[in-house]
Design an enzyme around this catalytic site. Structure first.
Site: not given
Ligand code: IVH
Length: 681
Positions: A123, A125, A127, A235, A326, A420, A423, A438, A444
């Protein structure tokens, strides 16, 4: 001896790294106002880890590597997590991901589990800001931030204001205890809206959606949190009742269960097979990244089988069964080497930062637009500054913020040039206007094509057959530099152009010659003075009647004309005091451009006492311009037809007024009749 000095050098680097990282930690976690992009932070952290791995004897308990991350703000009650909130190991390349998968398989093999291909739950990650929620007998009793992973902050009041978080689980048989972990985030659209409103109110804006989410979650007044557009996906599990755990076999089943309880989960989650499946998923999400409604910075893969997860266990505070893959950083640090000004087709000056080239968002970036001087001033960008540069998706790179504490003493302010850069004409920026321009509109080179195209356009000098493509060629070949040059073109010169035979060349020469007979308003409009549209040009023509009088009028005098305010008056005055412009006007008159004397407003008013109504689209002037000219000749222009209407002037696609006029037996005029009443041929 040499050894000792090497050692003390290493120690000095360690001290410096730890101090810098702690300062960044404080800015990020306690103040929600990071001073450097993540990529820079990650590099520092990696370097520290590298040194500590090679010299374990130098590791100290207070080293930033020894905590999961985060630091607490004093104002919130501290809470200890029943189960620690973990961090994740990172993979920055395909090779690092492959190494992770191999470690997983090797370790499983050691436990006599042979897994050719491991099934992972994948899934995005997210932010945002990590949270832990605790439901007891189905009821939300508690919400906490991650803090340092062991203890976080009690943000129950704030969490309860997030509308997508259920206060009660959707089940008739709730577990005694269910702790869930997830991410609170601010969707990108909400973030942009929020920042725009904050900027308008003169309040602090957030650097990115993640800091906006973290900052909003940690408001002391829950009413403020409630007003922010927050959302959350879940999650993972924390402490949960045994009876619930017993039935769960996989990570994907956990997600399904959370969903069934009414908790939001990321819709992009998927089961993937082996490294190949992981990489395919990574590429797919990567291409969707810019269009997802929320920010992500990678994808997370988790071994799907929970019994295998238990077998693999943990290293320090990260699971061995999960990894964060990442994406390339979208924010990086670089230095502003200079600021140059580009001149657009309309004369607008745009400041562009010249940057020390930097790899960000997958490409090398060496320029970033600063849009206008207001933006430069608001962001307080100076030459020599270290800045955070962001490039997300295919969006043009932007300077997000200046790292103020890295500003060198010799940093220079950005100054709007007085002349300018293309020109040498004067640059004007009216009070309260963001855009500087200008004013050498007629000379120009940056504005040349636009100026000539406008001059020749139908509502200005109306040179038939002189389209955009031809203007491009004439300017590119150096045949035309100013509108006055048009009047010296020969049929032979024109016949050499692309897509122009002898016959059309001769026709064009004739059209150019014909345009010499014009009227004062059209001529003024054709000059392309900033902020002077057709109607204003007509009003000026009627008011002044004479070009020399207009050119020598001061701003006070100009402001007496209808619709001319201080900004427009300043633009007109500046235009006629730019020597290059004056020269082109002289050349145009010398080429034979002329117009019938204009009847002054105060003098002869042949249409006095008449009332007109205009409907539909006119071909040779706007309705506003027609109105201004009719009024200058003493007529009234009304918005609806009545018995007292002298005539209804009808353009293309007339409205219901036409029928009204027919019913009232009001006279109906064509555009040609209007033009003859205005004294045009
Ligand atoms: S799993 C046991 N799943 O990333 C594993 N973390 O760098 C626990 N995060 O503190 C994390 N999306 O804040 C997991 N789909 C995702 C995530 C996720 C963002 C963050 C979370 C965690 C940090 C670790």
């Amino acid at each position: 001896m040499e050894r000792a000095s090497k050692r003390s050098k290493l120690q000095a680097e360690l001290d410096e790294l730890r101090k810098t990282i702690e300062a960044h930690n404080y800015a990020y976690y306690a103040l929600d106002n990071p001073t450097v992009p993540d990529a820079e932070y990650d590099r520092l952290m990696r370097r520290l880890q590298e040194i500590e791995a090679a010299h374990p004897e130098l590791v100290t308990p207070d080293s930033p590597t020894q905590r999961v991350g985060g630091t607490k703000l004093e104002a919130f009650r501290e809470v200890r997590h029943a189960r620690p909130m973990l961090s994740l190991e990172n993979a920055f390349s395909d090779a690092e991901l492959e190494a992770f998968d191999k470690r997983v398989r090797d370790r499983l093999a050691d436990a006599d589990i042979s897994a050719e291909r491991v099934t992972y739950w994948a899934e995005p990650k997210l932010d945002g800001a990590a949270v832990s929620l605790r439901y007891e007998n189905g009821e939300l009793v508690f919400g906490a931030t991650r803090g340092d992973g062991t203890t976080g902050e009690d943000v129950t009041h704030n969490v309860r204001t997030i509308r997508s978080i259920p206060l009660r689980l959707r089940t008739s048989r709730p577990p005694a205890v269910l702790e869930v972990r997830g991410e609170v985030f601010m969707p990108r659209a909400g973030f942009l809206e929020f920042n725009k409103a904050a900027q308008e109110r003169g309040e602090k804006t957030f650097v990115n959606p993640r800091n906006a989410a973290a900052g909003s979650l940690r408001q002391l007044d829950p009413r403020l949190t409630a007003s922010r557009p927050l959302d959350a996906f879940f999650y993972a599990l924390g402490e949960v009742s045994d009876e619930l755990l017993r039935g769960l076999k996989t990570q994907s089943a956990i997600v399904e269960m959370l969903k069934a309880f009414g908790l939001r989960t990321c819709p992009e989650g998927a089961i993937v097979e082996g490294v190949a499946g992981c990489l395919e998923y990574y590429r797919r999400i990567g291409t969707q990244r810019a269009s997802l409604p929320y920010d992500i910075d990678g994808v997370v893969y988790k071994v799907n089988r929970l019994d295998w997860q238990r077998e693999l266990g943990f290293v320090s505070r990260a699971p061995r069964w999960a990894v964060a893959h990442k994406f390339p950083a979208q924010e990086e640090l670089t230095i502003v080497r200079g600021v140059e000004f580009q001149v657009g087709r309309t004369g607008a000056l745009t400041p562009v930062a010249r940057l020390e080239p930097v790899f960000v968002g997958g490409v090398t970036v060496s320029n970033a637009t600063l849009h206008n001087m207001d933006e430069v001033e608001r962001k307080d960008v100076r030459i020599g500054d270290t800045v955070i540069i962001r490039r997300a998706g295919d969006v043009i790179p932007e300077i997000v913020a200046v790292v103020k504490d890295r500003r060198p003493a010799e940093a220079r302010r950005v100054r709007l040039p007085k002349k300018c850069p293309v020109c040498g004409s004067d640059v004007e920026r009216s009070e309260g206007e963001a855009i500087a321009r200008c004013i050498g509109g007629l000379v120009c080179p940056a504005q040349r094509k636009e100026a000539i195209r406008h001059f020749a356009s139908r509502r200005a000098l109306n040179i038939e057959g002189l389209g955009e493509k031809l203007v491009d060629q004439l300017v590119d070949l150096g045949l035309v530099r100013t509108p006055a040059d048009l009047y010296h073109l020969t049929a032979e010169q024109l016949a050499k152009l692309d897509r122009l035979g002898e016959k059309s060349a001769a026709k064009l020469v004739a059209a150019i010659a014909k345009s010499k007979e014009t009227n004062f308003g059209r001529f003024l409009h054709g000059l392309g003075i900033a902020n002077v549209g057709e109607a204003t040009a007509m009003a000026l023509a009627n008011e002044f009647g004479d070009l020399d009088d207009l050119m020598t009028a001061d701003e006070e005098r100009l402001k007496q004309v209808a619709d001319v305010g201080p900004v427009v008056a300043a633009a007109i005055h500046a235009f006629f005091h730019e020597p290059h412009n004056v020269e082109v006007i002289k050349a145009l008159r010398a080429a034979g451009i002329r117009w019938p004397a204009v009847r002054r407003k105060s003098g002869d008013q042949p249409l006095l006492g008449k009332t007109f109504v205009i409907t539909g689209t006119l071909e040779t002037m706007t309705r506003d311009a027609a109105k201004a000219r009719l009024q200058a000749l003493g007529a009234k222009v009304a918005s609806s037809v009545s018995k007292r209407t002298t005539a209804l002037i009808v353009g293309n696609d007339p409205g219901s007024k036409l029928q009204a006029a027919q019913e009232l037996n009001v006279e109906i005029w064509s555009e040609a009749q209007l033009r003859s009443a205005l004294g045009e041929a």
